[in-house]
Scaffold this motif. Structure first.
Motif, mmCIF file in Angstrom:
data_model
loop_
_atom_site.group_PDB
_atom_site.id
_atom_site.type_symbol
_atom_site.label_atom_id
_atom_site.label_comp_id
_atom_site.label_asym_id
_atom_site.label_seq_id
_atom_site.Cartn_x
_atom_site.Cartn_y
_atom_site.Cartn_z
ATOM 1 N N TRP A 14 0.860 -1.188 0.000
ATOM 2 C CA TRP A 14 0.000 0.000 0.000
ATOM 3 C C TRP A 14 0.895 1.237 0.000
ATOM 4 O O TRP A 14 1.870 1.304 0.745
ATOM 5 C CB TRP A 14 -0.886 0.036 1.247
ATOM 6 N N PHE A 15 0.527 2.192 -0.812
ATOM 7 C CA PHE A 15 1.209 3.478 -0.873
ATOM 8 C C PHE A 15 0.157 4.583 -0.778
ATOM 9 O O PHE A 15 -1.029 4.340 -0.991
ATOM 10 C CB PHE A 15 1.976 3.620 -2.189
ATOM 11 N N ARG A 16 0.611 5.774 -0.483
ATOM 12 C CA ARG A 16 -0.302 6.914 -0.456
ATOM 13 C C ARG A 16 0.385 8.134 -1.060
ATOM 14 O O ARG A 16 1.605 8.245 -1.043
ATOM 15 C CB ARG A 16 -0.775 7.200 0.965
ATOM 16 N N GLN A 17 -0.453 9.016 -1.575
ATOM 17 C CA GLN A 17 0.068 10.245 -2.163
ATOM 18 C C GLN A 17 -0.856 11.392 -1.815
ATOM 19 O O GLN A 17 -2.049 11.374 -2.162
ATOM 20 C CB GLN A 17 0.208 10.115 -3.681
ATOM 21 N N ALA A 18 -0.300 12.354 -1.116
ATOM 22 C CA ALA A 18 -1.032 13.569 -0.763
ATOM 23 C C ALA A 18 -0.775 14.620 -1.833
ATOM 24 O O ALA A 18 0.240 14.557 -2.539
ATOM 25 C CB ALA A 18 -0.580 14.062 0.604
ATOM 26 N N PRO A 19 -1.659 15.596 -1.966
ATOM 27 C CA PRO A 19 -1.478 16.638 -2.984
ATOM 28 C C PRO A 19 -0.133 17.336 -2.850
ATOM 29 O O PRO A 19 0.257 17.750 -1.756
ATOM 30 C CB PRO A 19 -2.637 17.601 -2.700
ATOM 31 N N GLY A 20 0.590 17.416 -3.959
ATOM 32 C CA GLY A 20 1.867 18.109 -3.962
ATOM 33 C C GLY A 20 3.015 17.338 -3.363
ATOM 34 O O GLY A 20 4.119 17.876 -3.226
ATOM 35 N N LYS A 21 2.776 16.079 -3.009
ATOM 36 C CA LYS A 21 3.829 15.274 -2.383
ATOM 37 C C LYS A 21 4.119 14.031 -3.215
ATOM 38 O O LYS A 21 3.303 13.601 -4.032
ATOM 39 C CB LYS A 21 3.430 14.877 -0.967
ATOM 40 N N GLU A 22 5.279 13.432 -2.944
ATOM 41 C CA GLU A 22 5.649 12.196 -3.602
ATOM 42 C C GLU A 22 4.822 11.028 -3.047
ATOM 43 O O GLU A 22 4.363 11.057 -1.908
ATOM 44 C CB GLU A 22 7.135 11.898 -3.366
ATOM 45 N N ARG A 23 4.686 10.014 -3.867
ATOM 46 C CA ARG A 23 4.039 8.798 -3.402
ATOM 47 C C ARG A 23 4.925 8.168 -2.333
ATOM 48 O O ARG A 23 6.138 8.051 -2.516
ATOM 49 C CB ARG A 23 3.830 7.828 -4.566
ATOM 50 N N GLU A 24 4.327 7.748 -1.223
ATOM 51 C CA GLU A 24 5.122 7.189 -0.142
ATOM 52 C C GLU A 24 4.614 5.828 0.291
ATOM 53 O O GLU A 24 3.406 5.552 0.253
ATOM 54 C CB GLU A 24 5.173 8.133 1.068
ATOM 55 N N PHE A 25 5.548 5.004 0.722
ATOM 56 C CA PHE A 25 5.238 3.663 1.197
ATOM 57 C C PHE A 25 4.438 3.727 2.490
ATOM 58 O O PHE A 25 4.710 4.549 3.363
ATOM 59 C CB PHE A 25 6.543 2.898 1.424
ATOM 60 N N VAL A 26 3.459 2.830 2.613
ATOM 61 C CA VAL A 26 2.665 2.728 3.839
ATOM 62 C C VAL A 26 2.882 1.371 4.504
ATOM 63 O O VAL A 26 3.270 1.288 5.662
ATOM 64 C CB VAL A 26 1.166 2.929 3.554
ATOM 65 N N ALA A 27 2.633 0.292 3.746
ATOM 66 C CA ALA A 27 2.743 -1.050 4.326
ATOM 67 C C ALA A 27 2.844 -2.071 3.204
ATOM 68 O O ALA A 27 2.434 -1.808 2.071
ATOM 69 C CB ALA A 27 1.537 -1.360 5.206
ATOM 70 N N ALA A 28 3.381 -3.247 3.533
ATOM 71 C CA ALA A 28 3.469 -4.340 2.570
ATOM 72 C C ALA A 28 3.354 -5.663 3.295
ATOM 73 O O ALA A 28 3.658 -5.763 4.490
ATOM 74 C CB ALA A 28 4.780 -4.273 1.787
ATOM 75 N N ILE A 29 2.908 -6.673 2.561
ATOM 76 C CA ILE A 29 2.808 -8.020 3.104
ATOM 77 C C ILE A 29 3.389 -8.989 2.082
ATOM 78 O O ILE A 29 3.066 -8.910 0.899
ATOM 79 C CB ILE A 29 1.347 -8.374 3.471
ATOM 80 N N SER A 30 4.274 -9.871 2.531
ATOM 81 C CA SER A 30 4.934 -10.792 1.613
ATOM 82 C C SER A 30 4.049 -11.991 1.325
ATOM 83 O O SER A 30 3.217 -12.377 2.135
ATOM 84 C CB SER A 30 6.270 -11.243 2.200
ATOM 85 N N TRP A 31 4.260 -12.600 0.158
ATOM 86 C CA TRP A 31 3.408 -13.719 -0.237
ATOM 87 C C TRP A 31 3.812 -14.997 0.463
ATOM 88 O O TRP A 31 2.979 -15.858 0.724
ATOM 89 C CB TRP A 31 3.465 -13.915 -1.752
#
Length: 122
Positions: A35-52
């Motif tokens: 999961w990533f998120r991007q706020a207005p005017g900002k770079e996309r940033e990492f939030v969380a990940a889950i391995s398979w």
């Protein structure tokens, strides 16, 4: 594989939301998902990940202890439970399949789904 994020909305600070990332075309259990998120005017940033493989989880420091990533292989869906939300969590949240490299960088992902807006009011 196609991913679709949903579950966003408007919530007051301190509230909770659960985002869903539904996969179609292939089973998501064979992939690590982030999961990533991007706020207005900002770079996309990492939030969380889950391995398979082992279901190991990874979190950005800013969400650790508040957000939980999980997967339901039977539903071919990955979830992001977000608690104690803060105004700075406001962003468009997207999910993607991890392809190679570090979990923490957008360039390591492909098959981005359409995002869902999360707005946290103060």
């Amino acid at each position: 594989v196609q991913l679709q994020a949903s579950g966003g909305g408007l919530v007051q600070a301190g509230g909770s939301l659960r985002l869903s990332c539904a996969a179609s075309g292939r089973t998501v259990s064979s992939y690590s998902v982030g999961w990533f998120r991007q706020a207005p005017g900002k770079e996309r940033e990492f939030v969380a990940a889950i391995s398979w493989s082992l279901g190991s989880t990874y979190y950005a420091d800013s969400v650790k202890g508040r957000f939980t990533i999980s997967r339901d292989n039977a539903k071919n869906t990955v979830y992001l439970q977000m608690n104690s939300l803060k105004p700075e969590d406001t962003a468009v949240y997207s999910c993607a399949i991890h392809i190679r490299g570090s979990f923490y960088y957008p360039a390591a992902y492909d098959y981005w789904g359409q995002g869902t807006q999360v707005t946290v009011s103060s």
